[in-house]
Motif scaffolding. Structure first.
Motif, mmCIF file in Angstrom:
data_model
loop_
_atom_site.group_PDB
_atom_site.id
_atom_site.type_symbol
_atom_site.label_atom_id
_atom_site.label_comp_id
_atom_site.label_asym_id
_atom_site.label_seq_id
_atom_site.Cartn_x
_atom_site.Cartn_y
_atom_site.Cartn_z
ATOM 1 N N LEU A 455 0.692 -1.265 -0.313
ATOM 2 C CA LEU A 455 0.273 0.445 0.297
ATOM 3 C C LEU A 455 1.153 1.392 0.418
ATOM 4 N N ALA A 456 1.258 2.452 -1.111
ATOM 5 C CA ALA A 456 1.553 3.415 -0.957
ATOM 6 C C ALA A 456 0.819 4.559 -0.720
ATOM 7 N N GLN A 457 0.985 5.913 -0.633
ATOM 8 C CA GLN A 457 0.410 6.701 0.109
ATOM 9 C C GLN A 457 0.589 7.783 0.176
ATOM 10 N N ARG A 458 -0.466 9.038 0.229
ATOM 11 C CA ARG A 458 -0.061 10.589 0.751
ATOM 12 C C ARG A 458 -0.890 10.714 0.638
ATOM 13 N N LEU A 459 -0.595 11.941 1.402
ATOM 14 C CA LEU A 459 -1.944 12.470 1.791
ATOM 15 C C LEU A 459 -1.597 13.638 1.685
ATOM 16 N N ALA A 460 -3.311 14.374 1.233
ATOM 17 C CA ALA A 460 -3.938 15.245 0.489
ATOM 18 C C ALA A 460 -4.584 16.299 1.288
ATOM 19 N N ARG A 461 -4.272 17.378 0.459
ATOM 20 C CA ARG A 461 -5.262 18.650 2.117
ATOM 21 C C ARG A 461 -6.693 18.690 0.830
ATOM 22 N N ARG A 462 -7.462 18.366 2.333
ATOM 23 C CA ARG A 462 -8.803 18.199 1.104
ATOM 24 C C ARG A 462 -9.590 20.529 1.199
ATOM 25 N N LEU A 463 -10.059 20.162 0.192
ATOM 26 C CA LEU A 463 -10.963 21.694 -0.423
ATOM 27 C C LEU A 463 -11.982 21.898 0.776
ATOM 28 N N CYS A 464 -11.949 23.429 1.362
ATOM 29 C CA CYS A 464 -13.087 23.269 2.183
ATOM 30 C C CYS A 464 -14.184 23.855 1.871
ATOM 31 N N ASN A 465 -14.882 23.537 2.304
ATOM 32 C CA ASN A 465 -16.649 22.571 1.641
ATOM 33 C C ASN A 465 -17.239 24.555 1.573
ATOM 34 N N ASP A 489 -16.246 15.519 -19.591
ATOM 35 C CA ASP A 489 -17.425 15.461 -20.500
ATOM 36 C C ASP A 489 -18.999 16.029 -18.769
ATOM 37 N N ASP A 490 -18.767 15.972 -17.828
ATOM 38 C CA ASP A 490 -19.669 15.482 -16.824
ATOM 39 C C ASP A 490 -18.042 16.375 -15.741
ATOM 40 N N LEU A 491 -17.221 16.925 -15.553
ATOM 41 C CA LEU A 491 -16.254 17.104 -14.807
ATOM 42 C C LEU A 491 -16.845 18.692 -14.051
ATOM 43 N N LYS A 492 -16.042 18.675 -13.110
ATOM 44 C CA LYS A 492 -16.095 19.819 -11.663
ATOM 45 C C LYS A 492 -14.536 19.501 -11.518
ATOM 46 N N ILE A 493 -14.688 20.960 -11.736
ATOM 47 C CA ILE A 493 -12.824 21.290 -11.241
ATOM 48 C C ILE A 493 -12.527 21.954 -9.940
ATOM 49 N N TYR A 494 -12.100 22.622 -8.859
ATOM 50 C CA TYR A 494 -12.738 23.544 -7.967
ATOM 51 C C TYR A 494 -11.225 23.878 -7.340
ATOM 52 N N ALA A 495 -10.870 25.051 -7.170
ATOM 53 C CA ALA A 495 -10.021 25.940 -5.853
ATOM 54 C C ALA A 495 -9.908 26.372 -5.023
ATOM 55 N N PRO A 496 -9.170 25.983 -4.055
ATOM 56 C CA PRO A 496 -9.300 27.324 -2.741
ATOM 57 C C PRO A 496 -9.360 28.299 -2.764
ATOM 58 N N ILE A 497 -9.927 28.645 -1.667
ATOM 59 C CA ILE A 497 -9.917 31.245 -1.767
ATOM 60 C C ILE A 497 -9.713 30.834 -0.744
ATOM 61 N N GLY A 498 -10.088 30.320 0.495
ATOM 62 C CA GLY A 498 -9.721 30.931 1.763
ATOM 63 C C GLY A 498 -10.858 31.523 2.309
ATOM 64 N N CYS A 499 -11.016 31.645 4.040
ATOM 65 C CA CYS A 499 -12.026 31.397 4.436
ATOM 66 C C CYS A 499 -11.864 31.810 6.108
ATOM 67 N N GLU A 500 -12.402 32.086 7.162
ATOM 68 C CA GLU A 500 -12.855 32.312 8.562
ATOM 69 C C GLU A 500 -12.608 31.006 8.776
ATOM 70 N N SER A 501 -13.626 30.145 7.956
ATOM 71 C CA SER A 501 -13.345 28.421 8.603
ATOM 72 C C SER A 501 -11.747 27.425 8.137
ATOM 73 N N LYS A 504 -5.499 28.859 4.063
ATOM 74 C CA LYS A 504 -5.975 28.939 2.871
ATOM 75 C C LYS A 504 -6.521 28.041 1.749
ATOM 76 N N GLY A 505 -7.912 28.163 2.170
ATOM 77 C CA GLY A 505 -8.810 26.718 1.408
ATOM 78 C C GLY A 505 -8.696 25.907 1.354
ATOM 79 N N TYR A 506 -7.996 25.461 2.921
ATOM 80 C CA TYR A 506 -7.389 24.031 2.750
ATOM 81 C C TYR A 506 -8.181 23.541 4.159
ATOM 82 N N LYS A 507 -9.128 22.665 4.462
ATOM 83 C CA LYS A 507 -9.214 21.855 5.780
ATOM 84 C C LYS A 507 -9.437 20.815 6.198
ATOM 85 N N GLY A 508 -8.143 20.317 6.415
ATOM 86 C CA GLY A 508 -8.094 18.671 6.959
ATOM 87 C C GLY A 508 -7.260 17.594 5.524
#
Length: 571
Positions: A455-465, A489-501, A504-508
């Motif tokens: 099992l190879a692994q990395r940890l990626a930052r989750r985007l803030c919902n 066709d149905d691909l949606k790409i999201y980017a970090p923005i950043g808020c008080e919660s 820098k746009g990531y949480k967890g």
């Protein structure tokens, strides 16, 4: 008459703003009165209430009083200079020291007519003060950021809970703590250190870095895998803070020439305790202290929360429920290997199984599992502990890391003789793990017969919902990143923005995995001495996602961003 009235009733800056026709005389008088009632500077009142733009105020002030105008966003703040003033003075007078030349101190202000502020700064520092005009809103942001970063006013640490936290060493050995510089009874320092530890826990940090330099002293937290500066204590607190941490972790505070290891246990309640693994390292300007936060609850989050794709989770569960064989987890430091292993051990931890682990150090304490802390000085190595385990009727063995041939051989022998063995290696992906074992000197037939899964692994930052934002990217760019035409066709790409919660746009964080069972064909390739590239091609033929593909699936599901996947997987 109107001009005469303006001269009598309005301050110099307000008068200039009226002359420049940014506001009327009546507005200026009212604003001046309201600002006085609210005990805030006139400039702040005008900007906060959207009466005049801060740039226009700064421009008028600069022209009226012949004071230079500066864009504070383009200036690198020197914490050593700022620390010449106490935080309450900075906050009260809305002024920030920027530069010192000889006996002159250049101070950023939004209202250069505030002579009281300049006089108090001159008295406090013993330096001649000169004003530099900056935009009020920008100055407010910089001051707020600085005050949040320092947060070192000991008067803020008045809660008894901070002073009376139940803190104990993780070790029983006595230590030489007779050095008076430790000053363990220094209540403000005790409170401050406790606050730093609590803040790190509350923010979900994994590590705390306490770092002395020539001109600054900074504290950083590693949050979601990325270091962020959180405090700049006064430089003269360096020795007291470091000594306090060494006392807490039972280190020898009189020894500053060699690295030391220690441990702290912070009991937050009857049922909740957090361990800190502490290391000191002598640097050019003092000892750097790094604390690793060991939270037992991190290994109890459940396998569903780790981030496996459905098929990957099924394969992993099948592998750990086999009665014998070896399961290896690989990845760089901080990629979540320990959590993956302990999640499996928690699933397997039943009364009818004998589970033993050998770790350096034991990071997570789990009832029902026999855990051994490696002590190389005393001769308790991974290999020695493994030999002991094999004489204690084990069902499952977990080895913290396979570092040498001896440990590898004993682990493989255990896996071949009816025991499930789990361990870690430091390689970039799953196929490279097999060649790494071969390079250590493990015979190919032993690798092929013993290893069941890697099992190879990395940890990626989750985007803030709360603040993530959908972005449009050209199809060519998405194809270049690794997406397939059918995915677009149905691909949606999201980017970090950043808020008080969030940060820098990531949480967890979420796991990115390559789950590679060793098939019969792969076993043949290992016996033939094939390299990691050949094994990677075979894995792809068998439908096993590599780390990049797994990461792109997380992007497509809106969990993370392309930038984050590039950060952790792109060569």
């Amino acid at each position: 008459m109107s001009a005469q009235k303006t001269k009598i009733h309005l301050s110099g800056l307000a008068r200039r703003l009226v002359w420049d026709k940014f506001i009327t005389e009546e507005q200026a008088l009212q604003a001046q009165e309201d600002a006085h009632k609210n005990k805030i500077p006139l400039t702040s009142f005008l900007v906060n209430n959207n009466i005049i733009k801060s740039y226009h105020i700064a421009l008028s002030a600069s022209q009226e009083f012949g004071v230079p105008l500066l864009d504070i966003d383009a200036v690198e703040i020197d914490h050593e200079i700022v620390n010449l003033l106490k935080n309450d003075l900075i906050e009260r007078h809305h002024a920030l020291p920027l530069h010192k030349r000889g006996t002159r101190l250049f101070v950023a202000v939004s209202d250069p007519t505030n002579l009281q502020a300049l006089d108090e700064i001159k008295f406090a520092t013993g330096l001649a003060t000169e004003a530099i005009v900056v935009e009020d809103d920008k100055l407010s942001k910089v001051i707020k950021k600085f005050l949040e970063a320092t947060d070192t006013s000991m008067s803020d640490m008045l809660d008894d809970d901070l002073e009376n936290l139940d803190i104990e060493s993780g070790f029983d050995e006595p230590s030489n703590n007779d050095d008076p510089s430790s000053d363990s009874d220094d209540a403000p320092v005790v409170k401050y250190v406790n606050k730093i530890l609590l803040d790190a826990i509350n923010k979900g940090a994994s590590d705390i870095h306490v770092e002395p330099y020539e001109k600054i002293f900074r504290i950083r937290f590693r949050q979601d895998g990325v270091l962020q500066e959180v405090a700049n204590p006064p430089l003269n607190l360096t020795n007291r803070l470091v000594s306090r941490l060494k006392v807490m972790s039972k280190m020898d505070i009189a020894e500053r020439r060699v690295p030391q290891d220690g441990r702290i246990k912070m009991r937050l309640s009857k049922n909740k305790a957090i361990d800190f693994r502490v290391n000191s390292c002598p640097t050019l300007f003092g000892e750097k202290i790094v604390l690793r936060i060991l939270d037992p609850t991190s290994a109890q989050i459940g396998i569903e929360a780790l981030g496996f794709e459905e098929e990957q989770q099924k394969l992993y569960l099948e592998a750990i429920h086999k009665p014998y064989g070896m399961v290896l987890v690989t990845g760089p430091t901080g990629s979540g290997k320990t959590v993956s292993l302990y999640t499996a051990l928690n699933i397997l931890n039943t009364v009818d199984r004998n589970i033993s682990t050998s770790e350096d150090p034991v990071e997570i304490n789990v009832t029902g599992i026999n855990q051994v802390h490696i002590n190389n000085k005393a001769g308790l190595t991974f290999a020695e502990s493994l030999r002991a385990f094999l004489r204690q009727d084990p069902d499952i063995i977990m080895v913290g890391e396979i570092r040498d041939l001896e440990t590898a051989e004993i682990s493989i022998k255990a896996a071949q003789t009816g025991h499930l063995v789990m361990s870690t290696l430091h390689t970039n992906d799953a196929p490279q793990t097999l060649t790494r074992l071969a390079n250590m000197g493990v015979p190919a037939y032993n690798i092929a017969s013993a290893v069941h899964m890697i099992l190879a692994q990395r940890l990626a930052r989750r985007l803030c919902n709360k603040c993530k934002k959908e972005v449009e990217l050209p199809a060519e760019a998405l194809l270049e990143e690794g997406f397939k035409k059918d995915d677009l066709d149905d691909l949606k790409i999201y980017a970090p923005i950043g808020c008080e919660s969030c940060a820098k746009g990531y949480k967890g964080r979420v796991g990115i995995y390559q789950v590679m069972p060793i098939s019969e064909e792969m076993g043949k390739m290992i016996m033939e001495g094939r390299n990691a590239l050949d094994l990677a091609v075979q894995a792809k033929k068998e439908g096993i996602d590599d780390l990049r593909t797994s990461g792109l699936k997380k992007v497509a599901s809106g969990l993370t961003s392309i930038e984050e996947i590039n950060r952790i997987t792109k060569d």
